[in-house]
Design an enzyme around this catalytic site. Structure first.
Site, PDB file in Angstrom:
ATOM      1  N   HIS A 155     -10.434  -4.996  -3.500  1.00 24.14           N
ATOM      2  CA  HIS A 155      -9.109  -5.370  -3.001  1.00 24.14           C
ATOM      3  C   HIS A 155      -9.207  -5.725  -1.531  1.00 24.14           C
ATOM      4  CE1 HIS A 155      -9.742  -1.049  -2.598  1.00 24.14           C
ATOM      5  NE2 HIS A 155      -9.057  -1.136  -1.469  1.00 24.14           N
ATOM      6  N   HIS A 188      -7.070  -5.810   2.104  1.00 20.64           N
ATOM      7  CA  HIS A 188      -5.902  -5.278   2.813  1.00 20.64           C
ATOM      8  C   HIS A 188      -5.399  -6.348   3.788  1.00 20.64           C
ATOM      9  CE1 HIS A 188      -6.881  -0.851   2.101  1.00 20.64           C
ATOM     10  NE2 HIS A 188      -8.060  -1.395   1.892  1.00 20.64           N
ATOM     11  N   GLN A 200     -14.209   2.805   1.426  1.00 20.67           N
ATOM     12  CA  GLN A 200     -13.557   2.427   0.163  1.00 20.67           C
ATOM     13  C   GLN A 200     -13.248   3.681  -0.654  1.00 20.67           C
ATOM     14  OE1 GLN A 200     -15.844  -0.321  -2.248  1.00 20.67           O
ATOM     15  NE2 GLN A 200     -14.139  -0.652  -3.674  1.00 20.67           N
ATOM     16  N   ASN A 206     -12.904  -2.897   2.559  1.00 21.92           N
ATOM     17  CA  ASN A 206     -13.800  -1.754   2.687  1.00 21.92           C
ATOM     18  C   ASN A 206     -14.786  -1.798   1.522  1.00 21.92           C
ATOM     19  OD1 ASN A 206     -12.476  -0.707   4.977  1.00 21.92           O
ATOM     20  ND2 ASN A 206     -10.932   0.273   3.687  1.00 21.92           N
ATOM     21  N   ASP A 245       0.848  -1.188   0.000  1.00 19.93           N
ATOM     22  CA  ASP A 245       0.000   0.000   0.000  1.00 19.93           C
ATOM     23  C   ASP A 245       0.891   1.248   0.000  1.00 19.93           C
ATOM     24  OD1 ASP A 245      -3.208   0.544   0.926  1.00 19.93           O
ATOM     25  OD2 ASP A 245      -1.803   2.220   1.076  1.00 19.93           O
ATOM     26  N   VAL A 252     -10.887   3.255  -3.611  1.00 16.86           N
ATOM     27  CA  VAL A 252     -10.583   2.782  -4.960  1.00 16.86           C
ATOM     28  C   VAL A 252     -11.616   1.712  -5.309  1.00 16.86           C
ATOM     29  CG1 VAL A 252      -8.878   1.720  -6.476  1.00 16.86           C
ATOM     30  CG2 VAL A 252      -8.115   3.247  -4.638  1.00 16.86           C
TER      31      VAL A 252
HETATM   32  P1  5GP Z   1      -9.659   1.509   0.162  1.00 22.01           P
HETATM   33  O1  5GP Z   1      -9.772   2.764   0.955  1.00 22.01           O
HETATM   34  O2  5GP Z   1     -10.315   1.642  -1.191  1.00 22.01           O
HETATM   35  O3  5GP Z   1     -10.110   0.274   0.903  1.00 22.01           O
HETATM   36  O4  5GP Z   1      -8.128   1.266  -0.067  1.00 22.01           O
HETATM   37  C1  5GP Z   1      -7.405   1.841  -1.110  1.00 22.01           C
HETATM   38  C2  5GP Z   1      -5.967   1.740  -0.704  1.00 22.01           C
HETATM   39  O5  5GP Z   1      -5.178   1.905  -1.855  1.00 22.01           O
HETATM   40  C3  5GP Z   1      -5.528   2.810   0.288  1.00 22.01           C
HETATM   41  O6  5GP Z   1      -5.004   2.190   1.449  1.00 22.01           O
HETATM   42  C4  5GP Z   1      -4.475   3.614  -0.469  1.00 22.01           C
HETATM   43  O7  5GP Z   1      -3.412   4.003   0.354  1.00 22.01           O
HETATM   44  C5  5GP Z   1      -4.031   2.638  -1.541  1.00 22.01           C
HETATM   45  N1  5GP Z   1      -3.618   3.243  -2.787  1.00 22.01           N
HETATM   46  C6  5GP Z   1      -4.250   4.223  -3.474  1.00 22.01           C
HETATM   47  N2  5GP Z   1      -3.601   4.513  -4.615  1.00 22.01           N
HETATM   48  C7  5GP Z   1      -2.526   3.680  -4.655  1.00 22.01           C
HETATM   49  C8  5GP Z   1      -1.458   3.522  -5.603  1.00 22.01           C
HETATM   50  O8  5GP Z   1      -1.365   4.186  -6.636  1.00 22.01           O
HETATM   51  N3  5GP Z   1      -0.527   2.569  -5.304  1.00 22.01           N
HETATM   52  C9  5GP Z   1      -0.599   1.812  -4.177  1.00 22.01           C
HETATM   53  N4  5GP Z   1       0.372   0.909  -3.989  1.00 22.01           N
HETATM   54  N5  5GP Z   1      -1.585   1.950  -3.268  1.00 22.01           N
HETATM   55  C10 5GP Z   1      -2.538   2.878  -3.504  1.00 22.01           C
END
Ligand code: 5GP
Length: 118
Positions: free
Chosen positions: A99, A101, A93, A86, A30, A95
């Site tokens: 996915h 974590h 969430q 998420n 991440d 993205v």
């Molecule tokens: P969410 O909030 O959707 O469950 O998690 C998205 C995760 O993706 C976040 O923890 C954020 O830090 C990570 N993330 C967002 N953009 C990128 C990226 O370009 N590269 C990587 N490696 N992680 C990302």
């Protein structure tokens, strides 16, 4: 669905180190780690979120869990990690490409389940 950064990463359009990859998913660190170990398991299939997955995705979803266990072992955190999904904006969430974590390396026993991921 709209393309996302994870679509570009899984297709190899943005160079990213894969800690693990197979024909169904990739695992990356991440970019904003919320724990000493924080990695993301991302299916190559761009399912926007868990709540729109269906029976057709059953084998893939099971595979992601098996990979989570394998990667936890690979990273040496198999005895103490948390797996988080998420779902939806209200669920934290950001993205909209499904996915998982894996979080580990700090005290995972205190606080709410999604600590550090809100
Ligand atoms: P969410 O909030 O959707 O469950 O998690 C998205 C995760 O993706 C976040 O923890 C954020 O830090 C990570 N993330 C967002 N953009 C990128 C990226 O370009 N590269 C990587 N490696 N992680 C990302």
């Amino acid at each position: 669905m709209e393309d996302t950064i994870f679509g570009k990463i899984t297709r190899g359009e943005i160079p990213t180190d894969f800690l693990y990859q197979d024909e169904q998913c990739v695992v990356i660190k991440d970019i904003y780690p919320q724990a000493p170990t924080h990695v993301l398991i991302i299916p190559r299939k761009p399912i926007p979120m868990l709540s729109v997955a269906d029976e057709e995705d059953q084998a893939l979803l099971g595979h992601l869990l098996v990979v989570a266990g394998k990667v936890a072992n690979q990273l040496g955190v198999e005895d103490a990690f948390r797996l988080v999904i998420n779902n939806g904006e209200g669920g934290g969430q950001t993205v909209f490409h499904l996915h998982l974590h894996i979080l580990a390396g700090r005290d995972m026993k205190e606080g709410e389940l999604a600590q550090g991921l809100s």
